[in-house]
Design a protein around this motif. Structure first.
Motif, PDB file in Angstrom:
ATOM      1  N   ALA A   7      -9.629   2.521   0.275  1.00  0.00           N
ATOM      2  CA  ALA A   7      -9.704   2.819   1.703  1.00  0.00           C
ATOM      3  C   ALA A   7      -8.942   1.740   2.461  1.00  0.00           C
ATOM      4  CB  ALA A   7     -11.156   2.860   2.165  1.00  0.00           C
ATOM      5  N   LEU A   8      -8.146   2.156   3.436  1.00  0.00           N
ATOM      6  CA  LEU A   8      -7.336   1.224   4.224  1.00  0.00           C
ATOM      7  C   LEU A   8      -7.829   1.226   5.662  1.00  0.00           C
ATOM      8  CD1 LEU A   8      -4.794  -0.624   4.468  1.00  0.00           C
ATOM      9  CD2 LEU A   8      -3.478   1.456   4.942  1.00  0.00           C
ATOM     10  N   LEU A   9      -8.164   0.051   6.173  1.00  0.00           N
ATOM     11  CA  LEU A   9      -8.584  -0.096   7.568  1.00  0.00           C
ATOM     12  C   LEU A   9      -7.420  -0.674   8.374  1.00  0.00           C
ATOM     13  CD1 LEU A   9     -12.143  -1.672   7.064  1.00  0.00           C
ATOM     14  CD2 LEU A   9     -11.488   0.749   7.132  1.00  0.00           C
ATOM     15  N   GLY A  10      -6.827   0.157   9.219  1.00  0.00           N
ATOM     16  CA  GLY A  10      -5.686  -0.265  10.009  1.00  0.00           C
ATOM     17  C   GLY A  10      -4.390   0.216   9.392  1.00  0.00           C
ATOM     18  N   CYS A  11      -3.486   0.695  10.262  1.00  0.00           N
ATOM     19  CA  CYS A  11      -2.211   1.202   9.750  1.00  0.00           C
ATOM     20  C   CYS A  11      -1.093   0.851  10.724  1.00  0.00           C
ATOM     21  CB  CYS A  11      -2.280   2.709   9.525  1.00  0.00           C
ATOM     22  SG  CYS A  11      -0.998   3.332   8.425  1.00  0.00           S
ATOM     23  N   GLY A  12      -1.024  -0.461  11.049  1.00  0.00           N
ATOM     24  CA  GLY A  12       0.077  -0.957  11.857  1.00  0.00           C
ATOM     25  C   GLY A  12       1.242  -1.331  10.967  1.00  0.00           C
ATOM     26  N   VAL A  13       1.913  -2.413  11.310  1.00  0.00           N
ATOM     27  CA  VAL A  13       3.089  -2.839  10.549  1.00  0.00           C
ATOM     28  C   VAL A  13       2.718  -3.131   9.098  1.00  0.00           C
ATOM     29  CG1 VAL A  13       4.848  -4.632  10.338  1.00  0.00           C
ATOM     30  CG2 VAL A  13       4.240  -3.752  12.595  1.00  0.00           C
ATOM     31  N   VAL A  14       1.655  -3.916   8.890  1.00  0.00           N
ATOM     32  CA  VAL A  14       1.257  -4.278   7.530  1.00  0.00           C
ATOM     33  C   VAL A  14       0.668  -3.077   6.810  1.00  0.00           C
ATOM     34  CG1 VAL A  14      -0.229  -5.752   6.121  1.00  0.00           C
ATOM     35  CG2 VAL A  14       0.898  -6.692   8.144  1.00  0.00           C
ATOM     36  N   GLY A  15      -0.236  -2.347   7.467  1.00  0.00           N
ATOM     37  CA  GLY A  15      -0.874  -1.204   6.824  1.00  0.00           C
ATOM     38  C   GLY A  15       0.125  -0.148   6.380  1.00  0.00           C
ATOM     39  N   THR A  16       1.133   0.118   7.208  1.00  0.00           N
ATOM     40  CA  THR A  16       2.158   1.096   6.844  1.00  0.00           C
ATOM     41  C   THR A  16       2.920   0.651   5.604  1.00  0.00           C
ATOM     42  OG1 THR A  16       2.397   1.748   9.159  1.00  0.00           O
ATOM     43  CG2 THR A  16       4.183   2.351   7.675  1.00  0.00           C
ATOM     44  N   GLU A  17       3.199  -0.646   5.494  1.00  0.00           N
ATOM     45  CA  GLU A  17       3.880  -1.171   4.310  1.00  0.00           C
ATOM     46  C   GLU A  17       2.996  -1.068   3.071  1.00  0.00           C
ATOM     47  OE1 GLU A  17       7.013  -2.555   3.610  1.00  0.00           O
ATOM     48  OE2 GLU A  17       7.494  -1.495   5.465  1.00  0.00           O
ATOM     49  N   VAL A  18       1.700  -1.278   3.250  1.00  0.00           N
ATOM     50  CA  VAL A  18       0.773  -1.140   2.118  1.00  0.00           C
ATOM     51  C   VAL A  18       0.801   0.297   1.589  1.00  0.00           C
ATOM     52  CG1 VAL A  18      -1.665  -1.144   1.446  1.00  0.00           C
ATOM     53  CG2 VAL A  18      -0.734  -3.047   2.791  1.00  0.00           C
ATOM     54  N   VAL A  19       0.759   1.273   2.509  1.00  0.00           N
ATOM     55  CA  VAL A  19       0.819   2.683   2.092  1.00  0.00           C
ATOM     56  C   VAL A  19       2.120   2.971   1.347  1.00  0.00           C
ATOM     57  CG1 VAL A  19       0.891   5.068   2.915  1.00  0.00           C
ATOM     58  CG2 VAL A  19      -0.691   3.448   3.968  1.00  0.00           C
ATOM     59  N   ARG A  20       3.228   2.450   1.870  1.00  0.00           N
ATOM     60  CA  ARG A  20       4.529   2.683   1.226  1.00  0.00           C
ATOM     61  C   ARG A  20       4.551   2.119  -0.188  1.00  0.00           C
ATOM     62  NH1 ARG A  20       9.030  -0.098   0.176  1.00  0.00           N
ATOM     63  NH2 ARG A  20       8.295  -1.978   1.256  1.00  0.00           N
ATOM     64  N   LEU A  21       4.079   0.894  -0.347  1.00  0.00           N
ATOM     65  CA  LEU A  21       4.095   0.272  -1.663  1.00  0.00           C
ATOM     66  C   LEU A  21       3.171   0.996  -2.638  1.00  0.00           C
ATOM     67  CD1 LEU A  21       4.145  -3.511  -0.662  1.00  0.00           C
ATOM     68  CD2 LEU A  21       6.034  -2.171  -1.597  1.00  0.00           C
ATOM     69  N   LEU A  22       2.013   1.445  -2.157  1.00  0.00           N
ATOM     70  CA  LEU A  22       1.096   2.194  -3.019  1.00  0.00           C
ATOM     71  C   LEU A  22       1.751   3.479  -3.517  1.00  0.00           C
ATOM     72  CD1 LEU A  22      -2.362   1.859  -1.220  1.00  0.00           C
ATOM     73  CD2 LEU A  22      -1.837   1.168  -3.561  1.00  0.00           C
ATOM     74  N   ARG A  23       2.517   4.122  -2.640  1.00  0.00           N
ATOM     75  CA  ARG A  23       3.169   5.373  -3.015  1.00  0.00           C
ATOM     76  C   ARG A  23       4.358   5.126  -3.942  1.00  0.00           C
ATOM     77  NH1 ARG A  23       4.574   6.633   1.654  1.00  0.00           N
ATOM     78  NH2 ARG A  23       6.760   6.016   1.535  1.00  0.00           N
ATOM     79  N   GLU A  24       5.229   4.191  -3.559  1.00  0.00           N
ATOM     80  CA  GLU A  24       6.468   3.981  -4.306  1.00  0.00           C
ATOM     81  C   GLU A  24       6.242   3.302  -5.657  1.00  0.00           C
ATOM     82  OE1 GLU A  24       9.148   1.864  -1.812  1.00  0.00           O
ATOM     83  OE2 GLU A  24       9.415   3.538  -0.388  1.00  0.00           O
ATOM     84  N   GLN A  25       5.190   2.494  -5.764  1.00  0.00           N
ATOM     85  CA  GLN A  25       4.957   1.742  -6.995  1.00  0.00           C
ATOM     86  C   GLN A  25       3.744   2.258  -7.773  1.00  0.00           C
ATOM     87  OE1 GLN A  25       4.939  -2.504  -6.353  1.00  0.00           O
ATOM     88  NE2 GLN A  25       6.561  -2.407  -4.815  1.00  0.00           N
ATOM     89  N   ALA A  26       3.380   3.497  -7.519  1.00  0.00           N
ATOM     90  CA  ALA A  26       2.154   4.040  -8.116  1.00  0.00           C
ATOM     91  C   ALA A  26       2.140   3.909  -9.633  1.00  0.00           C
ATOM     92  CB  ALA A  26       1.981   5.504  -7.707  1.00  0.00           C
ATOM     93  N   ASP A  27       3.244   4.271 -10.303  1.00  0.00           N
ATOM     94  CA  ASP A  27       3.274   4.212 -11.760  1.00  0.00           C
ATOM     95  C   ASP A  27       3.176   2.781 -12.270  1.00  0.00           C
ATOM     96  OD1 ASP A  27       3.464   6.942 -11.817  1.00  0.00           O
ATOM     97  OD2 ASP A  27       5.647   6.978 -12.086  1.00  0.00           O
ATOM     98  N   ASP A  28       3.925   1.875 -11.641  1.00  0.00           N
ATOM     99  CA  ASP A  28       3.891   0.469 -12.057  1.00  0.00           C
ATOM    100  C   ASP A  28       2.504  -0.126 -11.845  1.00  0.00           C
ATOM    101  OD1 ASP A  28       6.498   0.414 -12.882  1.00  0.00           O
ATOM    102  OD2 ASP A  28       7.281  -0.401 -11.008  1.00  0.00           O
ATOM    103  N   LEU A  29       1.894   0.178 -10.692  1.00  0.00           N
ATOM    104  CA  LEU A  29       0.567  -0.370 -10.411  1.00  0.00           C
ATOM    105  C   LEU A  29      -0.456   0.141 -11.420  1.00  0.00           C
ATOM    106  CD1 LEU A  29       0.561  -0.054  -6.510  1.00  0.00           C
ATOM    107  CD2 LEU A  29       0.671  -2.175  -7.828  1.00  0.00           C
ATOM    108  N   ALA A  30      -0.363   1.422 -11.776  1.00  0.00           N
ATOM    109  CA  ALA A  30      -1.287   1.979 -12.762  1.00  0.00           C
ATOM    110  C   ALA A  30      -1.118   1.292 -14.113  1.00  0.00           C
ATOM    111  CB  ALA A  30      -1.050   3.484 -12.897  1.00  0.00           C
ATOM    112  N   ALA A  31       0.134   0.990 -14.468  1.00  0.00           N
ATOM    113  CA  ALA A  31       0.382   0.318 -15.744  1.00  0.00           C
ATOM    114  C   ALA A  31      -0.157  -1.109 -15.726  1.00  0.00           C
ATOM    115  CB  ALA A  31       1.881   0.315 -16.037  1.00  0.00           C
TER     116      ALA A  31
END
Length: 433
Positions: A7-31
């Motif tokens: 769960a993410l609280l807040g979606c400003g400059v930092v929060g938006t980047e967190v969402v992007r990284l979670l999406r783009e690096q999903a496979d690497d993060l899972a590994a």
């Protein structure tokens, strides 16, 4: 394997980047974690606002319901401020969720309550992103150096003020001109008070001191001075000494006489001159750098981007991987302990040095009278230089190390002398130990 849901609280400059990284690096993060990470929801105040790359179906205005949901494992807080962030983080931990935060203000004001909740409910509380952006600094203090005896932390932890002071030094800009440049580049807010008055750096200093010395320190305990009074004359005086002016955060363990154990800690933030030969003097623009001095490890330097959406999100994702690994293993990470409970010493007891520039009457006996005022307060003079003649006469004095209270009393005494027209500049000198 069953995904861990975030769960993410807040979606400003930092929060938006967190969402992007979670999406783009999903496979690497899972590994790296060993299980997939899924975004369960994003709490925002204005769900109608357009947020590039963020699925609108994930948005909610009910933050409390999100952090207490049964299908949420980890909560990331990037709201900032004290409330509702504190209440939401406590609710999350009470519900068994591990928490990751970038909230330096809250951690500096009431970190003790959050740490106690993490211990009580057996959850993780990680906050690498709260100090120095992407620079891996807190985890080394928390884990890598936990077997050592940290003596001092010295650094530049605010990019806005470093940019301003760098422009004043490199280009001769005045404070207001340099501030406007920082605002134009997005380094400074429209209201820059938190940065230029030292509040941001003081909060970070409190967090660093608490980790380094295992003792409770809040932002209110930190002696704080900003850079708004730094003048071109101060910068020019530093150049004449082959120094540069930086806003420094200094956290020191003050030992007992003849002993190893601390009798207290000194935590302060102020602009100071440091020699150009010191590594911190070469930290330019909006970058951060921090020295950690430990008994066995010696001197360690951490350098990099200290702010911004992507660097801060990088630190958040680093914490996320660490917390997720802990959950996958079923073992929480380390929790802060403040067993030492050393007192935070008043600024007057801090040992430092002063640079003092005086406009004086050009007549015989001036130097002797000035030297007598220093001696009366027990302050030894390291160097003295006189410049100009007649109405333009100036005296520059650099002291040896002495208690700040004695140095301050000396300056007050100088201001009362009839031969001193003005105490034009007073600045501490650091980095020569």
């Amino acid at each position: 394997m069953k995904p861990l849901r975030v769960a993410l609280l807040g979606c400003g400059v930092v929060g938006t980047e967190v969402v992007r990284l979670l999406r783009e690096q999903a496979d690497d993060l899972a590994a790296r974690v060993g299980v997939p990470l899924e975004l369960a929801g994003v709490a925002v105040r204005r769900p109608d606002r357009v947020r590039a790359g963020v699925d609108r179906a994930l948005l909610t205005t009910d933050a409390r319901a999100l952090v207490t949901r049964d299908d949420v494992d980890i909560v990331i807080e990037v709201i900032g401020g004290i409330e509702p962030a504190r209440t939401l983080m406590l609710e999350a931990m009470k519900s068994g969720k591990s928490v990751i935060s970038a909230n330096k203000a809250l951690l500096a004001e009431d970190g003790a309550t959050l740490f106690a909740a993490a211990r009580e409910y057996g959850t993780d509380l990680y906050y690498e992103a709260s100090v120095a952006g992407a620079i891996p600094l807190l985890r080394p203090l928390r884990e890598s150096l936990v077997g050592d005896h940290v003596q001092r932390v010295l650094g530049i932890v605010n990019g806005t003020t470093n940019y301003i002071l760098d422009q004043m030094d490199a280009h001769g800009a005045g404070f207001n001109e340099a501030l406007e440049g920082a605002q134009a580049l997005g380094y400074a807010e429209a209201d820059p008070t938190a940065d230029v008055e030292g509040f941001d750096a003081a909060a970070k200093a409190a967090i660093l001191a608490q980790l380094a010395f295992h003792t409770p320190v809040t932002a209110a305990d930190v002696h704080r001075e900003g850079i708004t009074e730094v003048s071109p004359a101060d910068v020019a005086g530093a150049k004449e000494m082959d120094c540069v002016v930086k806003l420094l955060a200094i956290c020191e363990r003050v030992p007992e006489a003849g002993g190893r154990n601390g009798r207290g800690v000194s935590v302060r933030v102020y602009p100071a001159m440091i020699p150009r030969t010191h590594p911190l003097a070469s930290v330019r623009e909006a970058y951060n750098a921090v020295f950690v001095e430990a008994e066995s490890a010696g001197s360690l330097m951490f350098y990099g981007a200290g702010a911004g959406g992507a660097p801060t999100a990088s630190a958040v994702l680093g914490d996320l991987v660490a917390v997720a690994r802990n959950l996958a293993r079923g073992t929480p990470g380390p929790v802060e302990v403040t067993y030492a409970r050393l007192p935070v010493l008043p600024m007057g007891e801090t040992i430092t040095r002063y640079y003092v520039q005086l406009d004086v009457a050009d007549r015989s006996g001036v130097l002797a009278t000035v030297a007598e005022e220093f001696a009366r307060n027990g302050v030894s003079i390291q160097a003295v230089r006189q410049e100009g003649l007649s109405e333009d006469a100036q005296l520059v004095v650099v002291t040896h190390r002495a208690p700040d209270a004695a140095l301050s009393a000396t300056v007050q005494g100088l201001q009362r002398l009839d031969i001193v027209r003005e105490v034009a500049s007073v600045m501490r000198v650091e980095g020569e130990e």
